[in-house]
Design a protein around this motif. Structure first.
Motif, mmCIF file in Angstrom:
data_model
loop_
_atom_site.group_PDB
_atom_site.id
_atom_site.type_symbol
_atom_site.label_atom_id
_atom_site.label_comp_id
_atom_site.label_asym_id
_atom_site.label_seq_id
_atom_site.Cartn_x
_atom_site.Cartn_y
_atom_site.Cartn_z
ATOM 1 N N PRO A 109 -16.832 -6.503 15.923
ATOM 2 C CA PRO A 109 -17.192 -7.790 15.321
ATOM 3 C C PRO A 109 -16.217 -8.900 15.660
ATOM 4 O O PRO A 109 -15.008 -8.680 15.837
ATOM 5 C CB PRO A 109 -17.177 -7.483 13.815
ATOM 6 N N GLU B 238 -13.253 -13.878 11.965
ATOM 7 C CA GLU B 238 -13.332 -15.255 11.487
ATOM 8 C C GLU B 238 -11.969 -15.753 11.030
ATOM 9 O O GLU B 238 -11.249 -15.057 10.308
ATOM 10 C CB GLU B 238 -14.333 -15.370 10.336
ATOM 11 N N PHE C 55 -14.864 -18.353 14.728
ATOM 12 C CA PHE C 55 -14.933 -16.950 15.107
ATOM 13 C C PHE C 55 -14.265 -16.733 16.461
ATOM 14 O O PHE C 55 -14.363 -17.575 17.353
ATOM 15 C CB PHE C 55 -16.389 -16.488 15.181
ATOM 16 N N PRO D 126 -24.864 -10.129 11.064
ATOM 17 C CA PRO D 126 -23.597 -9.702 10.452
ATOM 18 C C PRO D 126 -22.690 -10.896 10.155
ATOM 19 O O PRO D 126 -22.562 -11.798 10.978
ATOM 20 C CB PRO D 126 -22.974 -8.789 11.522
ATOM 21 N N GLN D 127 -22.116 -10.918 8.972
ATOM 22 C CA GLN D 127 -21.156 -11.925 8.512
ATOM 23 C C GLN D 127 -21.776 -13.292 8.250
ATOM 24 O O GLN D 127 -21.059 -14.239 7.927
ATOM 25 C CB GLN D 127 -19.998 -12.098 9.527
#
Length: 360
Positions: A125, A128, A133, A330-331
């Motif tokens: 991933p 952040e 990101f 995701p996120q």
């Protein structure tokens, strides 16, 4: 056999592929070798479409190579970047063995192509931070080495987060993975970025490949013209694995028109306008009470978090404005991705988001 060809599936390294009638490079006056009709379609004024197109139209290859600053032998033209992504995974990854690595949240076609090929998917991933990101390059390298990753997909500027990656980080990653993994940088939005393209690095880095497209800055999404720039040996293998006639002649002609001097000048002007509007829209969004965060972007879009993303999405849709719902990624459970439109379109979007039912 060594170098980048070691990354190709063993059973495809000497694969001859399909020899199409147009690929034979024969010349003549009466063409009776491809079972093409002898008459034109009633819908085709000059009859050009009754003939199969060139598998890799030479004029288009030359024009794209000139645009991107590479040699024609390094370039494969296909049906958008999607075809190149799929070709890379199918050509390099043996099912149930060679993995594909992605950095979510990111463009979903990398994972789709891996799934269709039966290639294991490895996810590292994005992290952040205060600046948005970012890719954890050490984690990517370690995962690639430990999990048998054959292809790493990086997106710069990244979709949907908007961040760009540094060329030195990419070069270090490619060096660590040399002989084991192909590093692919998807530059679909690079024309809108402050960062320069990494195409020039391909010549000296055999396990680096770059994806480009005419869909975004050149406004030819429906024409489906994409390009992969990679080591010539890999390009040659991919051409043998590609469908016989991947570039429709009308699309190639449209692309060549878009690559004329006048069209490129107009594109450059519009890119400047998009970049200006992107920052204006970002500043305006950041002042809205329902907006939690707007991320810096190097693309032609912005990613924003909302206190009530459902209300914002619904209000925009009711007003006839469609944005990309990222809440399943995701996120990004509270995020929407907003393409930068015209000044008038952006003003209308901001007006809707300022309404009491959204701001409450």
């Amino acid at each position: 056999m060594s170098g980048v060809l070691d990354l190709v599936r063993e059973d495809l390294r000497d694969f001859a592929g399909y020899r199409s009638a147009r690929g034979e490079r024969l010349r003549g006056e009466i063409w009776l070798n491809a079972n093409e009709p002898a008459w034109a379609s009633a819908a085709d004024g000059d009859g050009a479409c009754r003939r199969y197109p060139e598998p890799q139209p030479p004029a288009l290859v030359d024009a794209l190579a000139s645009l991107y600053g590479c040699d024609g032998s390094q370039l494969l033209v296909g049906r958008g970047s999607d075809e190149a992504i799929d070709l890379l995974v199918r050509t390099l990854c043996s099912p149930d063995r060679d993995a594909v690595l992605v950095t979510p949240p990111v463009f979903g076609m990398y994972a789709v192509s891996a799934r269709l090929q039966g290639a294991p998917l490895v996810e590292v991933p994005l992290a952040e931070g205060d600046d948005g990101f970012a890719v954890d390059f050490d984690a990517v390298a370690e995962a690639a080495l430990m999990r048998g990753v054959r292809v790493v997909f990086l997106c710069s500027p990244s979709n949907p987060t908007g961040g760009a990656i540094a060329r030195d980080d990419v070069l270090r990653l490619a060096a660590r993975l040399r002989g084991r993994t192909l590093v692919v940088v998807d530059e679909a939005y690079v024309e809108f970025s402050d960062a320069s393209s990494m195409v020039a690095l391909v010549a000296s880095t055999s396990n680096l490949a770059v994806l480009r497209t005419l869909s975004k800055a050149h406004a030819l999404a429906a024409a489906r013209i994409g390009a992969l720039i990679a080591d010539p040996a890999l390009i040659a293998v991919l051409r043998r694995c590609q469908a016989p006639y991947p570039v429709p002649a009308p699309c190639a002609e449209l692309a060549l028109s878009a690559l004329s001097t006048a069209s490129l000048a107009e594109t450059a002007t519009r890119v400047v306008s998009v970049r200006h509007e992107r920052e204006r829209l970002r500043d305006a969004l950041a002042t809205l009470p329902d907006v939690v965060r707007v991320y810096p972007s190097q693309g032609n879009f912005l990613l924003a978090r909302f206190r009530d993303a459902d209300a914002a999405f619904g209000a925009l849709l009711a007003a006839g404005i469609v944005v990309r719902d990222q809440r399943g990624a995701p996120q990004l459970a509270d995020a929407l991705r907003i393409t930068v439109g015209t000044p008038a379109q952006n003003d209308r979007l901001l007006s809707v988001l300022r309404t009491p039912e959204v701001a409450a």
